[in-house]
Design an enzyme around this catalytic site. Sequence first.
Site, PDB file in Angstrom:
ATOM      1  CG  ASP A 139      -3.050   0.063  -2.507  1.00  0.00           C
ATOM      2  OD1 ASP A 139      -2.804   1.531  -2.719  1.00  0.00           O
ATOM      3  OD2 ASP A 139      -2.635  -0.761  -2.716  1.00  0.00           O
ATOM      4  CD  GLU A 189      -0.993   3.026  -6.815  1.00  0.00           C
ATOM      5  OE1 GLU A 189      -0.477   2.123  -6.410  1.00  0.00           O
ATOM      6  OE2 GLU A 189      -1.123   4.179  -6.321  1.00  0.00           O
TER       7      GLU A 189
END
Length: 896
Positions: free
Chosen positions: A462, A532
């Site tokens: 992230d 994702e």
Amino acid sequence: MRHAISIIVATAVAIFAVGIGATNTILSSAGQTVKIPGWDLQSVLHASSNLTELARPGANVSNWYRVSARTTAMAGLIEAGLYNDSDLWFSDNLNHIVDRSVFGTPWLYREEFTVDISPTQHYFLITHGITSKADIWINGKQLADKEHQAGSYGGHKYEVTDYLQSGANALVIRAYETNYLLDSAMGFVDWNPYPPDNGTGVWRDVEISQTGPVTLAPMRVIHDWMPGKSATNITVKVNATNFENRTVDGTLAGKITLGSQQIALSQSFSLGEYEEKTLSMTGELRDPQIWWPKLWGHQPLYTVTVTARVNDAISDVAEPRKIGIRYVESGLNQFGDRTFAINGQRFLPLGGGYGPDMFMRWDSDYVRKKFELMLDLGLNTVRLEGKQEHPELFDMADEMGLMIMPGWECCDWWEGWTYNTDVPDYVRFDDHDYWIANYSMLHEASMMQTHPSVLAFLVGSDYWPNDRAASIYVDALKTWDWQNPVIASAGELGYPEILGSSGVKMDGPYDYVPPNYWYGGQVGAAFGFGSEEGPGVGTPEIRSLEKFLSEDDLNDLWTQPDKGLFHMSSNVSSFYDRSIYNDALWHRYGSPNSLQDYLLKAQIMDYEATRAEFEGFASLQDAPRPATGVIYWMMNGAWPNLHWQFFDYYLNPAGSYFGTKVGARPEHVSFNYENKTISLINRLSSLVEEDNGSRSITIDLVDTAGHVLFHKRLQATTRPNYSQVIANIAQDISKIQDVAFLRLVLSSSDSEYDEVLSRNVYWLAAQNDVLQWDDSNWYYTPIVSYANYTSLQSLRKAKLVTDVIELEGSLNKSTTTLQVELKNHSTDVPAFFIRLVLIDASTNKSINPPFWSDNYVTLFPEESLILTVSFEASWPVNPAIEMSGRNIVTHTVVPA
Ligand SMILES: *[C@@H]1O[C@H](CO)[C@@H](O)[C@H](O)[C@H]1NC(C)=O
Ligand SMILES: *[C@@H]1O[C@H](CO)[C@@H](O)[C@H](O)[C@H]1NC(C)=O
Ligand SMILES: *[C@@H]1O[C@H](CO)[C@@H](O)[C@H](O)[C@H]1NC(C)=O
Ligand SMILES: *[C@@H]1O[C@H](CO)[C@@H](O)[C@H](O)[C@H]1NC(C)=O
Ligand SMILES: *[C@@H]1O[C@H](CO)[C@@H](O)[C@H](O)[C@H]1NC(C)=O
Ligand SMILES: *[C@@H]1O[C@H](CO)[C@@H](O)[C@H](O)[C@H]1NC(C)=O
Ligand SMILES: *[C@@H]1O[C@H](CO)[C@@H](O)[C@H](O)[C@H]1NC(C)=O
Ligand SMILES: *[C@@H]1O[C@H](CO)[C@@H](O)[C@H](O)[C@H]1NC(C)=O
Ligand SMILES: *[C@@H]1O[C@H](CO)[C@@H](O)[C@H](O)[C@H]1NC(C)=O
């Protein structure tokens, strides 16, 4: 610190009774590397605290558990029979049945082995990562401490020549407990509940090796092949270290072989006292056999061996590797989106995020089956977020032609950057953390460098690593001659200077979005590269659910649509309940009136959701802002779970699988829900002649009463690795009053008998779902008005006639193939959503995994369809097919 401090052995310690398992000499000549075959395992709470004593041969470990080589503490207790899977996974047992008092403290791993010590030889202990950190003791003395042997990926090679003795030796590893926020480990973020031990233990192999004066590190191999070259130079590099206090001369010999192609390499070397040097050998390979991803060609693998000799005797043998000759390119396109090419051809990664076993147990057969399912889906890539597993994973992917995108994980120790506000303030890298990160990257690079399946390494998830960490990672990869792309992170929050923008978006969704989402041109829709994303589906079928849900849990599924469910994501996550999903299901398909009805509706919803995601990314690969790749969230679960998977923990495929399988077909026609266009998709290689050419497309639209609303046949020319819009049917679609069925059939149109390349049926409502794009958050985009499919509940029954036969002559005798013929005898209604389940008639259990040519199909009035299913059965089974659907009578058919 590669050389552990040597301590002169005093005299041999007292030997107690012959130690368990210490009778076989495990090392006897230079160049051997052997794995510690297993361990005695015990919590420090139930063992002597005197490691000096425990780390001596003969110590009394009669109350310890005997476990195999790679086992976390929890995996060890399962192996020892304290717990079992069926029990652990059932309902919320994981919260109750495990004695957690033993998991806040270290675990001891102990093994005895016998060595024949030769005075002219050197001995090493090799680790590949221990969770979270460990002290290592040999024969009553400490070899390493937890500051050095730190991290799940911290692999080290210790010289133990002065620690070992002829005869029995004892090795003890004290593995410290793991806190995902403070330790370098493998966390599960919001994927699932955490394992009670947080993965603590010796999860990877520990090895012992014997060498002469010169020792070799793992090899790395580089080549300069590019498309168009008919020859390439291959360079094999290996670090050699002289462990003697004098200069040593010797020769290095290498071999690169594949079938009759063989290159012999050799070089002499001279190493000063304790000197480490990179030795390099280059050879020219003519007409190299090129490695391709599965869909585009073969996977030739060259075996590379390297041996060092001193005074004509083998000094060390590097671990043999298999390499593939292929060329990966990556960059950012004009929109800043990440692109890939393999062997000069644009490559569209379509993949899934990998879930390891919750207890980090490794089972090659199990993982191989998952990879076979991925290839069966038409997918080509698996992303590893911080779960790099073992060398076998990469070997398998090399052999199977599946690309792997390894990288570090998010949301814990791995992202302890000052600008990361998603972790507590105390989660920040200090000097020692950078040191661990360096060794982790060096070690994983040494494992992955030679593998053609590796597409790129993501040094962040992230968040992006800060400049200091990014430099450490990049330098470590360079040290190992990394030739693949390195990507800053799996998102676009920021980037380190040295790597630049990732070009990879992580904007969700993770929870339910309707099919037209993917054509919406915003957030996670099909453009650019999504690292994702998925519509939060993957509901298992009943035979799997019954293995891990109680009666009450099963009832909750359809009677408590907003309830937190233990088998969803962890209870601190946004995905602990199915309320967003269920809200859509209730509105779109009608309130379920039974568990069966709920599961059927869920499968219908899962199917259309994943089909649209993959059709979106595949059909828009040549759009004005192209889709350049997508990793579905996720491939599979670490335990039996209710969402985020193509197939369930038991390898049973359901709606999300069969929807994906249609959407990811290499040659396909798809419907764009937003602007009502038809796309012709081709993901095949431009090097294969037959992939080019003339195609015919038949479009049919019928309503729920079987009335033909529209019929059309088109011709088009397909281009390999290219998608194009070939028709707009907005006008025709506007005839839909309530719900209708759209069938698209793609055939090769050269012969009289068209070969069907793709057949695909949509159910369409008069109005699409309406998305509130401005209210999108990181995990979904709300729906303000739902598509209305409720009339599918009252479809008239269709008369389905079926026939199942077993096909003869399977190439592989362990594989059985059944052919299933379906015919809808009704003239006035489609047979909607026919689910075929391969079962063993004698147990009524599903046979997993089944490989279906197609499934969860809808037949138009009077249409017939032939499907096949293949499965492996080494045990006697009575295969049968259970058929159920929206408007057919559930029945079971056995092969004629
Ligand atoms: C540990 O065991 C060793 C060897 O038996 C012994 O010499 C030593 O005194 C012990 N240490 C403690 C603290 O008991
Ligand atoms: C080993 O320890 C167990 C108790 O943990 C004891 O019952 C057994 O007698 C001991 N064996 C020896 C050889 O001392
Ligand atoms: C699993 O463990 C439970 C109790 O702990 C036991 O009843 C059950 O038989 C075990 N099942 C298997 C398959 O071993
Ligand atoms: C596991 O890690 C979490 C932090 O992510 C921590 O709160 C918890 O105490 C750890 N559990 C154990 C058994 O060490
Ligand atoms: C291999 O390297 C040699 C020496 O640099 C060079 O002469 C030769 O052209 C190279 N071969 C290829 C195929 O690049
Ligand atoms: C070199 O090592 C040998 C034994 O390994 C030892 O006998 C010798 O004294 C050492 N020589 C020097 C110069 O340290
Ligand atoms: C190989 O050895 C050289 C010289 O000590 C060192 O600089 C380099 O980092 C080593 N490479 C690897 C892959 O360990
Ligand atoms: C339909 O949408 C696609 C992608 O969003 C776009 O390429 C195409 O131009 C659109 N077609 C029409 C007719 O709007
Ligand atoms: C959905 O469609 C059904 C059947 O056509 C109709 O009865 C119902 O009123 C519709 N629901 C909504 C919310 O429009």
